[in-house]
Design a protein around this motif. Structure first.
Motif, short mmCIF file in Angstrom:
data_model
loop_
_atom_site.label_atom_id
_atom_site.label_comp_id
_atom_site.label_asym_id
_atom_site.label_seq_id
_atom_site.Cartn_x
_atom_site.Cartn_y
_atom_site.Cartn_z
N UNK A 200 83.78 125.18 60.51
CA UNK A 200 84.50 123.93 60.27
C UNK A 200 85.39 124.13 59.05
N UNK A 201 86.67 123.78 59.18
CA UNK A 201 87.62 123.95 58.09
C UNK A 201 88.25 122.59 57.79
N UNK A 202 88.07 122.11 56.57
CA UNK A 202 88.68 120.82 56.24
C UNK A 202 88.05 120.15 55.04
N UNK A 203 88.55 118.97 54.77
CA UNK A 203 88.10 118.17 53.63
C UNK A 203 86.71 117.61 53.88
N UNK A 204 85.89 117.58 52.86
CA UNK A 204 84.53 117.05 52.98
C UNK A 204 84.53 115.56 52.64
N UNK A 205 84.83 114.76 53.66
CA UNK A 205 85.00 113.32 53.52
C UNK A 205 84.25 112.66 54.69
N UNK A 206 83.11 112.08 54.41
CA UNK A 206 82.24 111.59 55.47
C UNK A 206 82.88 110.49 56.31
N UNK A 207 83.65 109.61 55.68
CA UNK A 207 84.25 108.51 56.44
C UNK A 207 85.07 109.02 57.62
N UNK A 233 84.17 125.63 55.50
CA UNK A 233 85.24 126.01 54.57
C UNK A 233 85.90 124.73 54.09
N UNK A 234 85.93 124.52 52.77
CA UNK A 234 86.54 123.32 52.22
C UNK A 234 85.62 122.66 51.21
N UNK A 235 86.11 121.59 50.61
CA UNK A 235 85.29 120.80 49.70
C UNK A 235 85.81 119.37 49.70
N UNK A 236 85.19 118.52 48.89
CA UNK A 236 85.61 117.14 48.85
C UNK A 236 84.59 116.25 48.18
N UNK A 255 81.09 127.76 51.99
CA UNK A 255 81.84 128.80 51.28
C UNK A 255 82.95 128.25 50.39
N UNK A 256 83.10 126.92 50.35
CA UNK A 256 84.09 126.31 49.47
C UNK A 256 85.51 126.40 50.01
N UNK A 257 86.46 126.02 49.16
CA UNK A 257 87.88 126.06 49.54
C UNK A 257 88.36 127.51 49.56
N UNK A 258 89.17 127.83 50.55
CA UNK A 258 89.78 129.16 50.65
C UNK A 258 91.29 129.00 50.80
N UNK A 259 92.03 129.67 49.91
CA UNK A 259 93.49 129.64 50.04
C UNK A 259 93.90 130.22 51.39
N UNK A 260 93.15 131.21 51.85
CA UNK A 260 93.41 131.83 53.15
C UNK A 260 92.16 131.69 54.03
N UNK A 274 83.95 117.45 63.97
CA UNK A 274 83.06 116.31 64.19
C UNK A 274 83.69 114.98 63.78
N UNK A 275 85.01 114.95 63.61
CA UNK A 275 85.69 113.82 62.99
C UNK A 275 85.53 112.51 63.76
N UNK A 276 85.53 111.42 62.99
CA UNK A 276 85.57 110.08 63.58
C UNK A 276 86.99 109.76 64.02
N UNK A 277 87.97 110.23 63.25
CA UNK A 277 89.38 110.03 63.60
C UNK A 277 90.22 111.11 62.94
N UNK A 278 91.39 111.37 63.52
CA UNK A 278 92.35 112.35 63.02
C UNK A 278 93.75 111.89 63.40
N UNK A 279 94.76 112.48 62.75
CA UNK A 279 96.11 112.35 63.24
C UNK A 279 96.25 113.40 64.33
N UNK A 280 96.92 114.50 64.01
CA UNK A 280 96.86 115.67 64.89
C UNK A 280 96.43 116.83 64.01
#
Length: 357
Positions: A200-207, A233-236, A255-260, A274-280
């Protein structure tokens, strides 16, 4: 050469920021571009082409309400004096930002708003709040409203029907050559494994991201003796909550945030969302470029673009995430038609040229 102003919050790690830097790199030689940032910071600043002028429009954060209002009022007056209608087009790329909206609306007679998220879901399907959000952005002043998701455009056209004639769909450009090249970089903190690896790659934001679903599904699958691992991969803001929930679960790694992030995606077997909602989600396209199957909840255009083509689309729930992971572990998923990123970008470029003509 036409002058275009883009307004954004910052150039830190994120899907919107990745999409913006890809867009600016692609069109910087065709237009004279000025980029306004609320915060002139972020790892992507180093990647900006030299011919793009960058200025900062940082709102006051004074703890004194009166002083804050005076300072922000003076900033607005100064910006109007220097830049009012000085550009042929202006683009608010950070949908949620009121300062970016102000800057965009002042800078040209052709202001354009990009919408990167499913705001109906963000406001829990409260139509009143949804409409208030867009009216607070002065939606009535925008000549064009660009959605990166067909689904989000369709929702807006119904709930904000008075502006439906102004909406268009244009997906985000992708720097596929960079992704392929960077995916070859060597990494030391992700060991090879014979077990199936979900990433999983992205911001750690439960909402929005609901990563708790992945952790709970992993625990359930562990009890059923499945062998696999999950890499985040990511944090928040919800890091601590996730660390606590996953404590003692040996097949989960943060593993935290990765520039690459691309070598990590390449070494994995499946992108899990596993998102509740996304743009694209930009990461959809990144996975498709690296030929990685996707297991995702039903968000955005997933049914249209992902289901049975590039992966498995599940019910938008904890049980959906669990069943999607289980299906992949039991059956795998074979991508039959290889994604063509060059054609994908060419179609977007055509639409952007129409937008700025």
């Amino acid at each position: 050469m036409k002058k275009i102003l883009f307004a954004a919050y910052s150039l830190d790690v994120g899907g919107i920021e990745t999409a913006l830097i890809n867009l600016l790199k692609k069109i910087c030689n065709d237009y004279e571009i000025t980029l306004v940032l609320e915060k002139k910071e972020g790892i992507f600043l180093k990647e900006l082409p030299e011919n793009i002028n960058v200025i900062e429009y940082r709102k006051s954060n004074s703890s004194n309400v009166f002083i804050r209002k005076i300072q922000n009022f003076l900033k607005q007056i100064l910006f109007k004096f220097k830049y009012r209608n000085k550009f042929d087009y202006s683009v608010c790329f950070a949908t949620y930002s009121l300062p970016c909206s102000f800057v965009t609306r002042m800078a040209s007679k052709n202001p354009i708003l990009f919408v990167h998220n499913d705001y109906m879901s963000f406001y829990n399907n409260d139509v009143k709040q949804y409409r208030e959000f867009f009216y607070n952005l002065h939606i009535f002043e925008y000549k064009k409203i660009v959605f990166v998701s067909n689904y989000d455009k369709a929702v807006f056209d119904i709930k904000m029907h008075e502006f439906a004639s102004r909406t268009i769909f244009i997906n985000n450009l992708i720097d596929y050559e960079k992704i392929i090249n960077k995916s070859e970089e060597r990494i030391e903190d992700l060991k090879n494994s014979k077990d199936i690896t979900f990433i999983n790659i992205g911001r750690h934001d439960e909402k929005q991201k609901k990563l708790s679903r992945i952790i709970a599904a992993t625990k359930k699958l562990n009890k059923q003796k499945y062998k696999f691992r999950v890499i985040f991969i990511g944090d928040g803001q919800d890091d601590e909550k996730y660390f606590k929930q996953a404590k003692g679960v040996k097949n989960i790694e943060f593993l935290g945030v990765k520039k690459n992030p691309y070598p990590y995606l390449k070494k994995s077997d499946c992108l899990i969302m596993s998102s509740q909602f996304e743009g694209y989600p930009v990461v959809f396209v990144e996975a498709m470029i690296l030929n990685k199957p996707i297991v995702t909840t039903l968000v955005s255009d997933a049914n249209k673009d992902i289901d049975n083509k590039f992966g498995i689309v599940t019910e938008n729930s904890l049980d959906g995430v669990y069943l999607g992971m289980k299906q992949f572990l039991d059956q795998g998923f074979v991508i039959k038609d290889k994604f063509d990123p060059k054609k994908f970008n060419e179609n977007i470029i055509k639409e952007l040229k129409k937008l700025f003509s």
